[in-house]
Design a protein around this motif. Structure first.
Motif, mmCIF file in Angstrom:
data_model
loop_
_atom_site.group_PDB
_atom_site.id
_atom_site.type_symbol
_atom_site.label_atom_id
_atom_site.label_comp_id
_atom_site.label_asym_id
_atom_site.label_seq_id
_atom_site.Cartn_x
_atom_site.Cartn_y
_atom_site.Cartn_z
ATOM 1 N N ARG A 182 0.845 -1.186 0.000
ATOM 2 C CA ARG A 182 0.000 0.000 0.000
ATOM 3 C C ARG A 182 0.884 1.242 0.000
ATOM 4 O O ARG A 182 1.963 1.255 0.591
ATOM 5 C CB ARG A 182 -0.921 0.015 1.222
ATOM 6 N N ARG A 185 -1.532 8.318 -1.087
ATOM 7 C CA ARG A 185 -1.754 9.115 -2.290
ATOM 8 C C ARG A 185 -0.803 10.297 -2.314
ATOM 9 O O ARG A 185 -0.224 10.677 -1.298
ATOM 10 C CB ARG A 185 -3.212 9.573 -2.371
ATOM 11 N N ASP A 186 -0.695 10.905 -3.492
ATOM 12 C CA ASP A 186 0.325 11.930 -3.704
ATOM 13 C C ASP A 186 0.162 13.109 -2.750
ATOM 14 O O ASP A 186 1.142 13.682 -2.274
ATOM 15 C CB ASP A 186 0.274 12.417 -5.156
ATOM 16 N N ASN A 201 -9.098 4.696 2.881
ATOM 17 C CA ASN A 201 -9.409 5.002 1.482
ATOM 18 C C ASN A 201 -8.381 5.921 0.850
ATOM 19 O O ASN A 201 -8.442 6.180 -0.350
ATOM 20 C CB ASN A 201 -10.796 5.637 1.383
ATOM 21 N N ASP A 202 -7.464 6.462 1.659
ATOM 22 C CA ASP A 202 -6.451 7.369 1.146
ATOM 23 C C ASP A 202 -5.193 6.642 0.696
ATOM 24 O O ASP A 202 -4.177 7.275 0.418
ATOM 25 C CB ASP A 202 -6.085 8.415 2.204
ATOM 26 N N TRP A 203 -5.255 5.322 0.657
ATOM 27 C CA TRP A 203 -4.102 4.532 0.245
ATOM 28 C C TRP A 203 -4.311 4.004 -1.173
ATOM 29 O O TRP A 203 -5.409 3.669 -1.566
ATOM 30 C CB TRP A 203 -3.882 3.350 1.191
ATOM 31 N N LYS A 204 -3.212 3.953 -1.910
ATOM 32 C CA LYS A 204 -3.186 3.265 -3.198
ATOM 33 C C LYS A 204 -2.438 1.951 -3.010
ATOM 34 O O LYS A 204 -1.455 1.887 -2.273
ATOM 35 C CB LYS A 204 -2.486 4.102 -4.279
ATOM 36 N N TYR A 221 -2.693 1.130 -8.327
ATOM 37 C CA TYR A 221 -4.058 1.101 -8.841
ATOM 38 C C TYR A 221 -4.966 1.770 -7.809
ATOM 39 O O TYR A 221 -4.739 1.654 -6.594
ATOM 40 C CB TYR A 221 -4.523 -0.333 -9.110
ATOM 41 N N SER A 222 -5.970 2.439 -8.299
ATOM 42 C CA SER A 222 -6.910 3.097 -7.394
ATOM 43 C C SER A 222 -7.848 2.107 -6.732
ATOM 44 O O SER A 222 -8.377 2.372 -5.655
ATOM 45 C CB SER A 222 -7.723 4.145 -8.165
ATOM 46 N N SER A 223 -8.076 0.966 -7.370
ATOM 47 C CA SER A 223 -8.953 -0.064 -6.830
ATOM 48 C C SER A 223 -8.111 -1.214 -6.300
ATOM 49 O O SER A 223 -7.207 -1.721 -6.992
ATOM 50 C CB SER A 223 -9.924 -0.570 -7.906
#
Length: 629
Positions: A182, A185-186, A201-204, A221-223
């Protein structure tokens, strides 16, 4: 003293004068064959006075009126400019090679297309079963660490031989080199992991890929579902590539997948299909390819097409590779590979899917009218498929050839080029890093595959429309499943998700043909040029020849005048030969002769021709003598 000339008879004088006139006329005619216009003015004056181009004569007739001459000159050349401007528009349209689209509706008995049907789930083949079981164990632990999800695993015999233990240890090593992780996000990179503002939910999620120089990047991936499937598929492909013989994966179970097959009210058999293995869609069966006699529909309608009853219940499949239930169907032309990702569609379980087809053919003009190719022989990409040329065949071949060149191995999804081997991280440790970098360039068309691969000039497509209904119905499902269990030994565990029915047929015999024809051929171009010439000058083809003659005469006069100027300059050159004494003697002898007095009496006879403007009678002739001393 005076010398008197003898008086000549009048008839003899008239005859002599007439002979001199005839001789002078012959000399003028003889000189007319070789003489040319002496100046540009004489050339243009002759052209304007005799041409059939309208308006040119006005330049000569009005030469005494400078204002009219200027007006007609401006009007004449302005008309020429406008006409050639229109010519330029016509030529630009002609060399753009426009085409007309011709739509034809034909009616005939149609050849039934090829139909490919896949299980939609890859199977646990015996050749790689142990390695897949180990991969499932690693995935179970990974999901437990990342998401606290305890994935259920089927009970299996985990006893392995020493060779299999070495294989599983190697798999564990390579999976650890490409772990699933994991990443924040940027916009949340600088926040600590235990920060309350950072939510799950803030993890990619993604996996790490590294090159041989330890240059790594995170394939994110976003999902989470997409990330897990892609990560599992990456390791699954490496396991498949390690199988030395692809025939070890050829475990066709036709009767256990397709319960009933019928075409044109006749039962199909094994001679009507071919089998191949797809890495993600499992066992695939192609009906009506060129392996046997090609099917022809006797009549349109649902009863004269292909009807299949297939099993969609998942048993001993790989759930991490496919998250859907059913089967995948694709309709394509014979001698074309089935690209299930592009043109396929899913069949839902417990549903009867009726697919009606309409055939459509497209024929493009090649050459200067389009960049289509007849058979792909002029495309700078080697065809790796054992089929005829299509645009998708070329694009995939182009990517595979670039893959071999850049990464040193071939991607498992595409055919293997000569002398290459499939990518496997036991032999090519950094192929994943190279592949995903190359895939990004491919999608951005940095490799140029989409420009190199051109459309075929002739192609056949099938327009599909589908209808759905529940099958079997609630009142008939008991006896239908009972008959399936008796005939096909089908153990019913889930009636609604166990089977599906597919009907594929022609809607009608009419099929559409889209053709192209030149919209601006040479005949049309000449016609349009003639129309413009007639509009501006009211002339014909002979007038164009007169204009061409004017240009040639202009060039000839230019050469003649240039030659005369060159000869004149050569004569006036100081390097010319000096005059000798003999030449001076001649001039001295000729001078007294020219200054000597006339010693002859010349008798002049003047004969006046009758005038049409006077009615006076002609007077008598008079002889005169002139004496010179």
């Amino acid at each position: 003293g005076s010398v008197k000339a003898e008086k000549m008879p009048e008839g003899e004088k008239m005859r002599q004068c007439k002979q001199e006139e005839e001789q002078q006329q012959k000399e003028e005619e003889r000189e007319g064959l070789i003489e040319f216009y002496s100046s540009y003015q004489e050339l243009f004056q002759f052209f304007c006075s005799n041409t059939t181009i309208h308006g040119a004569i006005r330049l000569v007739c009005s030469k005494k009126n400078k204002m009219k001459t200027a007006f007609w000159s401006v009007l004449f050349f302005l008309t020429f400019g406008l006409m050639y401007w229109q010519f330029g528009i016509l030529y630009r349209e002609y060399f753009s090679y426009p085409v007309n689209l011709n739509l034809n509706l034909n009616s005939d008995r149609l050849t039934f297309p090829a139909v490919t049907l896949c299980t939609l789930n890859p199977y646990r083949y015996s050749a790689i079963r142990k390695q897949l079981d180990k991969l499932d164990q690693i995935t179970h632990q990974t999901l437990l660490d990342l998401y606290d999800y305890n994935m259920s695993l089927p009970q299996r015999d985990w006893s392995t031989s020493s060779t299999q233990r070495r294989s599983t240890r190697s798999l564990l090593h390579h999976v650890q080199r490409h772990p699933l992780r994991r990443q924040k996000r940027d916009n949340l990179v600088n926040l600590p992991e235990n920060s309350p503002s950072v939510d799950k939910n803030d993890w990619k999620i993604g996996f790490v890929l590294c090159s041989e120089n330890n240059d790594c990047f995170h394939q994110a991936y976003s999902s989470g579902v997409d990330a897990v499937r892609e990560w599992y598929s990456f390791h699954y492909i490496n396991i498949l590539a390690q199988v030395p013989d692809a025939k070890a994966l050829d475990e066709s179970d036709f009767e256990n997948f397709i319960y009933a097959c019928r075409f044109n009210e006749a039962t199909c058999d094994k001679a009507n299909y071919t089998h191949f293995h797809h890495p993600l869609y499992g066992n695939c069966y192609t009906f009506n390819d060129n392996s046997s006699s090609v099917w022809t529909s006797s009549m349109p309608g649902i009863n004269n097409g292909l009807s299949l009853v297939v099993r969609t219940e998942q048993n001993d499949f790989i759930p991490l590779l496919s998250t859907v239930t059913g089967a995948r169907v694709m309709v394509h032309d014979q001698n074309e590979p089935a690209f299930m990702d592009d043109g396929g569609f899913n069949v839902r379980p417990g549903i009867e899917t009726s697919i009606s087809m309409r055939k459509e053919m497209t024929m493009r003009l090649g050459g200067s009218y389009s960049d289509c190719t007849e058979d792909g022989s002029d495309v700078p990409v080697q065809n790796l498929y054992s089929s005829r040329y299509t645009e998708q065949v070329c694009i995939r071949s182009c990517f595979q050839l670039n893959m071999v060149e850049r990464c040193g191995c071939a991607y498992y999804f595409y055919p293997l080029p000569d002398g290459a081997e499939y990518c496997d991280y036991t032999k090519h440790t950094a192929w994943g890093y190279c592949y995903y970098k190359l895939l990004a360039e491919f999608k951005a068309d940095v490799l140029g595959c989409f420009h190199k691969c051109r459309k075929p000039c002739k192609m056949t497509e099938y327009q599909l429309s589908a209808g759905y209904s529940r099958w079997p119905s609630a009142v008939s499902e008991d006896w239908v499943f009972y008959m399936l269990s008796q005939q096909n030994k089908y153990n019913i565990t889930s009636k609604r998700n166990g089977v599906a029915k597919v009907n594929i047929f022609f809607e009608e015999w009419n099929y559409k043909t889209n053709g192209e024809s030149p919209a601006f051929p040479v005949v049309t171009l000449l016609s349009q040029l003639g129309n413009q010439w007639s509009l501006w000058f009211g002339s014909s083809v002979l007038s164009v020849m007169e204009l061409a003659e004017l240009v040639l005469d202009f060039i000839a006069i230019t050469f003649i005048l240039a030659f005369r100027w060159f000869r004149t300059q050569q004569k006036q050159s100081p390097l010319g030969p000096p005059l000798n004494s003999q030449d001076n003697t001649i001039f001295q002898d000729e001078a007294p002769a020219l200054s000597a007095p006339h010693r002859f009496t010349v008798e002049a006879v003047v004969t006046t021709l009758p005038s049409y403007n006077s009615l006076e009678p002609r007077g008598p002739s008079r002889d005169g003598e002139v004496g010179h001393e």
